[in-house]
Design a protein around this motif. Structure first.
Motif, PDB file in Angstrom:
ATOM      1  N   UNK A 252       0.796  -1.555   0.007  1.00  0.00           N
ATOM      2  CA  UNK A 252       0.028   0.065   0.244  1.00  0.00           C
ATOM      3  C   UNK A 252       1.114   1.310  -0.451  1.00  0.00           C
ATOM      4  N   UNK A 253       1.822   0.845   0.586  1.00  0.00           N
ATOM      5  CA  UNK A 253       3.131   2.168   0.495  1.00  0.00           C
ATOM      6  C   UNK A 253       4.497   2.166   1.260  1.00  0.00           C
ATOM      7  N   UNK A 254       4.818   3.133   1.807  1.00  0.00           N
ATOM      8  CA  UNK A 254       6.735   3.452   1.631  1.00  0.00           C
ATOM      9  C   UNK A 254       6.467   2.019   3.106  1.00  0.00           C
ATOM     10  N   UNK A 255       5.655   2.630   3.693  1.00  0.00           N
ATOM     11  CA  UNK A 255       5.761   1.516   5.510  1.00  0.00           C
ATOM     12  C   UNK A 255       5.138   0.171   5.169  1.00  0.00           C
ATOM     13  N   UNK A 256       4.542  -0.383   4.230  1.00  0.00           N
ATOM     14  CA  UNK A 256       4.059  -1.403   4.435  1.00  0.00           C
ATOM     15  C   UNK A 256       5.579  -1.902   3.270  1.00  0.00           C
ATOM     16  N   UNK A 257       6.206  -1.883   2.075  1.00  0.00           N
ATOM     17  CA  UNK A 257       7.423  -1.820   2.035  1.00  0.00           C
ATOM     18  C   UNK A 257       8.293  -1.831   2.813  1.00  0.00           C
ATOM     19  N   UNK A 258       9.036  -1.706   3.515  1.00  0.00           N
ATOM     20  CA  UNK A 258       9.480  -1.480   4.650  1.00  0.00           C
ATOM     21  C   UNK A 258       9.542  -2.602   5.582  1.00  0.00           C
ATOM     22  N   UNK A 259       8.324  -2.478   6.262  1.00  0.00           N
ATOM     23  CA  UNK A 259       8.323  -4.233   6.910  1.00  0.00           C
ATOM     24  C   UNK A 259       8.110  -5.302   6.512  1.00  0.00           C
ATOM     25  N   UNK A 260       7.624  -5.342   4.760  1.00  0.00           N
ATOM     26  CA  UNK A 260       7.510  -6.333   3.752  1.00  0.00           C
ATOM     27  C   UNK A 260       8.961  -7.179   3.386  1.00  0.00           C
ATOM     28  N   UNK A 261      10.056  -6.311   3.025  1.00  0.00           N
ATOM     29  CA  UNK A 261      10.974  -5.974   3.257  1.00  0.00           C
ATOM     30  C   UNK A 261      12.080  -6.700   4.032  1.00  0.00           C
ATOM     31  N   UNK A 262      12.018  -6.006   5.393  1.00  0.00           N
ATOM     32  CA  UNK A 262      12.538  -6.458   6.372  1.00  0.00           C
ATOM     33  C   UNK A 262      12.212  -8.156   7.193  1.00  0.00           C
ATOM     34  N   UNK A 263      10.566  -8.124   6.950  1.00  0.00           N
ATOM     35  CA  UNK A 263      10.286  -9.443   7.496  1.00  0.00           C
ATOM     36  C   UNK A 263      10.525 -10.792   5.904  1.00  0.00           C
ATOM     37  N   UNK A 264      10.953 -10.490   5.434  1.00  0.00           N
ATOM     38  CA  UNK A 264      11.116 -11.688   4.194  1.00  0.00           C
ATOM     39  C   UNK A 264      12.556 -11.717   3.672  1.00  0.00           C
ATOM     40  N   UNK A 265      13.551 -10.064   3.468  1.00  0.00           N
ATOM     41  CA  UNK A 265      14.932 -10.493   3.527  1.00  0.00           C
ATOM     42  C   UNK A 265      15.845  -9.875   4.485  1.00  0.00           C
ATOM     43  N   UNK A 266      14.830  -9.680   5.772  1.00  0.00           N
ATOM     44  CA  UNK A 266      16.124  -8.638   6.775  1.00  0.00           C
ATOM     45  C   UNK A 266      16.315  -7.362   6.367  1.00  0.00           C
ATOM     46  N   UNK A 267      17.497  -6.693   6.937  1.00  0.00           N
ATOM     47  CA  UNK A 267      18.866  -6.133   6.699  1.00  0.00           C
ATOM     48  C   UNK A 267      19.350  -5.746   5.473  1.00  0.00           C
ATOM     49  N   UNK A 268      19.947  -7.290   4.805  1.00  0.00           N
ATOM     50  CA  UNK A 268      20.429  -7.220   3.274  1.00  0.00           C
ATOM     51  C   UNK A 268      19.380  -6.920   1.862  1.00  0.00           C
ATOM     52  N   UNK A 269      18.046  -6.893   2.503  1.00  0.00           N
ATOM     53  CA  UNK A 269      17.461  -6.601   1.127  1.00  0.00           C
ATOM     54  C   UNK A 269      16.871  -5.660   0.864  1.00  0.00           C
ATOM     55  N   UNK A 270      17.082  -4.636   1.668  1.00  0.00           N
ATOM     56  CA  UNK A 270      17.480  -2.571   1.053  1.00  0.00           C
ATOM     57  C   UNK A 270      18.593  -2.775   0.689  1.00  0.00           C
ATOM     58  N   UNK A 271      20.118  -3.095   0.436  1.00  0.00           N
ATOM     59  CA  UNK A 271      21.043  -3.014  -0.290  1.00  0.00           C
ATOM     60  C   UNK A 271      21.040  -4.245  -1.858  1.00  0.00           C
TER      61      UNK A 271
END
Length: 303
Positions: A252-271
């Motif tokens: 739905x937006x930025x906040x949901x995307x941050x939570x989803x990436x962290x849950x599925x890939x962890x911190x490494x997902x943001x890189x």
């Protein structure tokens, strides 16, 4: 700031050449657009690979859940031929040619408005770069969304205009500005950090080198340093922006995307996609600024 009155040079009159009478801001726009054209065409494959890396989910290759940049390059060439690496170049041009022009003309206008008599300080350089990028980022966001979707390989749009119409009809006006927050969180800090390190690096150069023939190379080198630092600092926002734009209805937006990436890939997902993005943004920004400053100098304007 130079005198902008129209005039003819006697030497030019002999050859039938007349100096450009365009407004300085328009000249900055044209210089920026030309620099954006060159850099976009050269580095589009890196942008496509970056997008593919950021949008792959549960991708398994030879028993490994992690796929690298080289693997994506090979897969694209194998399945979509060599020209597949330039998929999305049309929306990239539609975004970067006016977008880079708008960025540099905004940068030039702000600099002339607030710093015509002196050089901006380090902190002022950050706000100068961030302000110019915010103007360009908001104006060009709909095309940025289309570009990201083209590169992801998940959508089969026929053209940029067709994609914009299709998104408006099926997803509404809001879809054209999806990822706005993440885009600004990525682009404004990137440009602010870039301009900070770029200007400070140039100030640290020995005076005898500034007027040397190798100045374009020195500018490019300063751009490389600034680009690497700015790219790494804004990589997480770029991943979030990409996920929001290619997953309509799911995130739905930025906040949901941050939570989803962290849950599925962890911190490494943001890189994810950090290497191709760092290469592209660094080389593209360095080339754009080098070409821009050279063209502005030829036109007799201080960039």
């Amino acid at each position: 700031m130079e005198d902008t009155k129209d005039y003819e040079d006697p030497a030019n009159r002999k050859t039938g050449l007349v100096k450009s009478q365009a407004h300085p801001v328009l000249k900055a726009f044209l210089c920026g657009s030309l620099s954006g054209t060159c850099s976009t065409l050269l580095f589009q494959p890196l942008d496509l690979v970056k997008t593919r890396l950021q949008t792959q989910q549960n991708c398994v290759h030879n028993g490994s859940a992690r796929v690298g940049m080289v693997t994506v390059f090979i897969n694209v060439i194998r399945t979509e031929k060599l020209l597949g690496l330039w998929k999305g170049v049309s929306p990239s041009f539609a975004r970067c040619i006016p977008g880079v022009g708008l960025y540099f003309s905004s940068f030039f206008s702000l600099k002339q408005r607030f710093f015509s008599e002196r050089s901006p300080s380090a902190l002022e350089s950050v706000f100068l770069g961030a302000g110019a990028r915010t103007v360009a980022g908001v104006c060009m966001l709909p095309v940025t969304v289309v570009k990201t979707r083209f590169e992801s390989g998940r959508f089969s749009y026929g053209s940029v205009s067709g994609a914009l119409c299709s998104m408006y009809r099926t997803e509404g006006l809001r879809s054209l500005f999806s990822g706005l927050t993440a885009t600004l969180l990525r682009d404004a800090p990137f440009s602010g950090i870039y301009v900070l390190f770029y200007t400070q690096s140039k100030k640290s150069l020995p005076p005898e080198l500034v007027s040397a023939p190798c100045l374009p190379l020195l500018n490019f080198s300063c751009g490389i340093v600034a680009g690497v630092l700015a790219s790494l600092a804004t990589q997480p926002a770029d991943v979030v922006k990409t996920r929001v734009q290619v997953s309509p209805g799911k995130l739905g937006g930025t906040k949901e995307a941050i939570v989803y990436i962290f849950r599925t890939q962890g911190v490494v997902g943001f890189f994810s996609g950090a290497v191709p993005r760092c290469l592209r943004r660094t080389l593209m920004a360095a080339m754009a600024w080098t070409v821009y400053e050279q063209l502005m100098a030829k036109m007799g304007l201080k960039s």
